[in-house]
Design an enzyme around this catalytic site. Structure first.
Site, mmCIF file in Angstrom:
data_model
loop_
_atom_site.group_PDB
_atom_site.id
_atom_site.type_symbol
_atom_site.label_atom_id
_atom_site.label_comp_id
_atom_site.label_asym_id
_atom_site.label_seq_id
_atom_site.Cartn_x
_atom_site.Cartn_y
_atom_site.Cartn_z
ATOM 1 N N ASN A 1 41.528 -6.017 11.001
ATOM 2 C CA ASN A 1 42.105 -7.315 11.388
ATOM 3 C C ASN A 1 41.138 -8.210 12.180
ATOM 4 O OD1 ASN A 1 45.472 -5.950 11.721
ATOM 5 N ND2 ASN A 1 44.594 -7.098 10.026
ATOM 6 N N ASP B 1 54.392 -5.828 8.819
ATOM 7 C CA ASP B 1 53.616 -6.826 8.074
ATOM 8 C C ASP B 1 54.486 -8.015 7.668
ATOM 9 O OD1 ASP B 1 51.302 -7.819 6.921
ATOM 10 O OD2 ASP B 1 51.661 -6.829 4.997
HETATM 11 C C1 IPE Z 1 48.290 -3.977 8.109
HETATM 12 O O1 IPE Z 1 48.587 -5.243 7.631
HETATM 13 C C2 IPE Z 1 47.943 -4.027 9.549
HETATM 14 C C3 IPE Z 1 49.052 -4.325 10.463
HETATM 15 C C4 IPE Z 1 50.285 -4.531 10.135
HETATM 16 C C5 IPE Z 1 48.690 -4.366 11.853
HETATM 17 P P1 IPE Z 1 47.500 -6.189 6.952
HETATM 18 O O2 IPE Z 1 48.172 -7.463 6.655
HETATM 19 O O3 IPE Z 1 46.274 -6.239 7.793
HETATM 20 O O4 IPE Z 1 47.147 -5.364 5.632
HETATM 21 P P2 IPE Z 1 46.550 -5.862 4.245
HETATM 22 O O5 IPE Z 1 45.351 -6.700 4.557
HETATM 23 O O6 IPE Z 1 47.610 -6.659 3.558
HETATM 24 O O7 IPE Z 1 46.236 -4.610 3.499
HETATM 25 C C1 IPE Z 2 51.114 -8.373 10.376
HETATM 26 O O1 IPE Z 2 51.389 -9.594 9.805
HETATM 27 C C2 IPE Z 2 50.517 -8.501 11.758
HETATM 28 C C3 IPE Z 2 49.090 -8.143 11.822
HETATM 29 C C4 IPE Z 2 48.379 -7.719 10.825
HETATM 30 C C5 IPE Z 2 48.455 -8.283 13.106
HETATM 31 P P1 IPE Z 2 50.304 -10.433 8.997
HETATM 32 O O2 IPE Z 2 49.615 -11.325 9.973
HETATM 33 O O3 IPE Z 2 49.411 -9.543 8.218
HETATM 34 O O4 IPE Z 2 51.217 -11.290 8.053
HETATM 35 P P2 IPE Z 2 50.942 -11.655 6.535
HETATM 36 O O5 IPE Z 2 50.775 -10.359 5.795
HETATM 37 O O6 IPE Z 2 49.709 -12.487 6.509
HETATM 38 O O7 IPE Z 2 52.176 -12.393 6.127
HETATM 39 MG MG MG Z 3 49.562 -8.792 6.321
#
Ligand code: IPE
Ligand code: IPE
Ligand code: MG
Length: 241
Positions: A70, A22
């Site tokens: 997502n 993340d």
């Molecule tokens: C979890 O991260 C999913 C992945 C890393 C693929 P998110 O960014 O989607 O999670 P939340 O929304 O902060 O809980």
């Molecule tokens: C994780 O990074 C990747 C996916 C969830 C696909 P994020 O895209 O959630 O990054 P932040 O949390 O918005 O920084």
């Molecule tokens: Mg995230």
């Protein structure tokens, strides 16, 4: 690359590590870049980290690449992530020397046909590679995974293959996407959030959790070593005194 302290820690090494990768979006934002730039850098880091874990003697690595939630993101961001997956899948065929078995966990139904075909091909090409098993979670959610296992059990009862009493934890586990692999010993989440966000909900019942503030695109071997060293010092009691 094999770390110097491998021997010292080998007896406390997790067999299975799960990683919630993340922080890609925030990494890009901090640099005034589009979120897609964070995902590209994140994809490169993922390749480096999976090889590092293999070299470090980890037998199973499960990475969270795209959750069932997502899809709520903009179409542009989702298609950018799917394109990175496409590129990775086209490329991974050339890495037979990696000796990494690649499996996909999650519901593939809504994915594009070409991606589904590449996923199948990748799984087939790598099925006998045995240095490490890499599970890539795509359109994965722990709750739908459990619901899916429950549906399979219900079908088996309905068809007379088993009785209601046969629905045990072991039976449910057989129908999880990760079966018959062991549960993760250690789950690492980057990006500073303290939650699992639907990752390995069933399998994480006794996992050690490690949260770090570093954003995924900045994650490197030093951070894995910090997680491994913390893990080695944990006392896993599994309910014992
Ligand atoms: C979890 O991260 C999913 C992945 C890393 C693929 P998110 O960014 O989607 O999670 P939340 O929304 O902060 O809980
Ligand atoms: C994780 O990074 C990747 C996916 C969830 C696909 P994020 O895209 O959630 O990054 P932040 O949390 O918005 O920084
Ligand atoms: Mg995230």
């Amino acid at each position: 690359m094999i770390s110097d302290n491998k021997t010292a820690q080998s007896e406390c090494l997790p067999t299975h590590i799960g990683i919630i990768m993340d922080g890609n979006g925030r990494w890009a934002k901090m640099r005034g870049l589009p979120r897609s730039a964070g995902h590209s850098k994140g994809a490169a880091v993922f390749k480096t980290v999976s090889r590092y874990c293999r070299d470090r003697g980890i037998k199973y690595l499960t990475v969270y690449a795209f959750s069932t939630e997502n899809w709520k993101r903009s179409e542009q961001e989702v298609s950018g992530i799917m394109n990175l997956l496409r590129e990775y899948l086209k490329d991974v065929k050339n890495y037979t020397k990696d000796n990494i078995r690649v499996c996909f966990i999650g519901d593939r139904t809504p994915l594009d046909e070409d991606i589904k075909a590449l996923m199948e091909e990748t799984e087939k090409t790598s099925e006998n590679f045995d240095a490490m098993t890499l599970n890539i979670a795509i359109n994965y959610g722990g709750l739908p995974e459990i619901a899916n296992a429950a549906r399979i059990c219900a079908q088996k009862v309905k068809s007379g293959e088993m009785s209601v009493e046969d629905i045990t934890c072991e039976e449910i586990e057989k129908h999880l996407y990760t079966a018959p692999q062991p549960a993760p010993d250690l789950i690492i989440r980057t990006g500073g959030e303290y939650r699992l966000s639907n990752f390995l909900t069933w399998q994480s019942a006794y996992s050690e959790l490690y949260f770090c503030d570093v954003l995924w695109p900045d994650f490197n071997a030093k951070h894995i070593e910090a997680a491994l060293s913390e893990y080695a010092g944990r006392n896993r009691r599994f309910g014992n005194a």
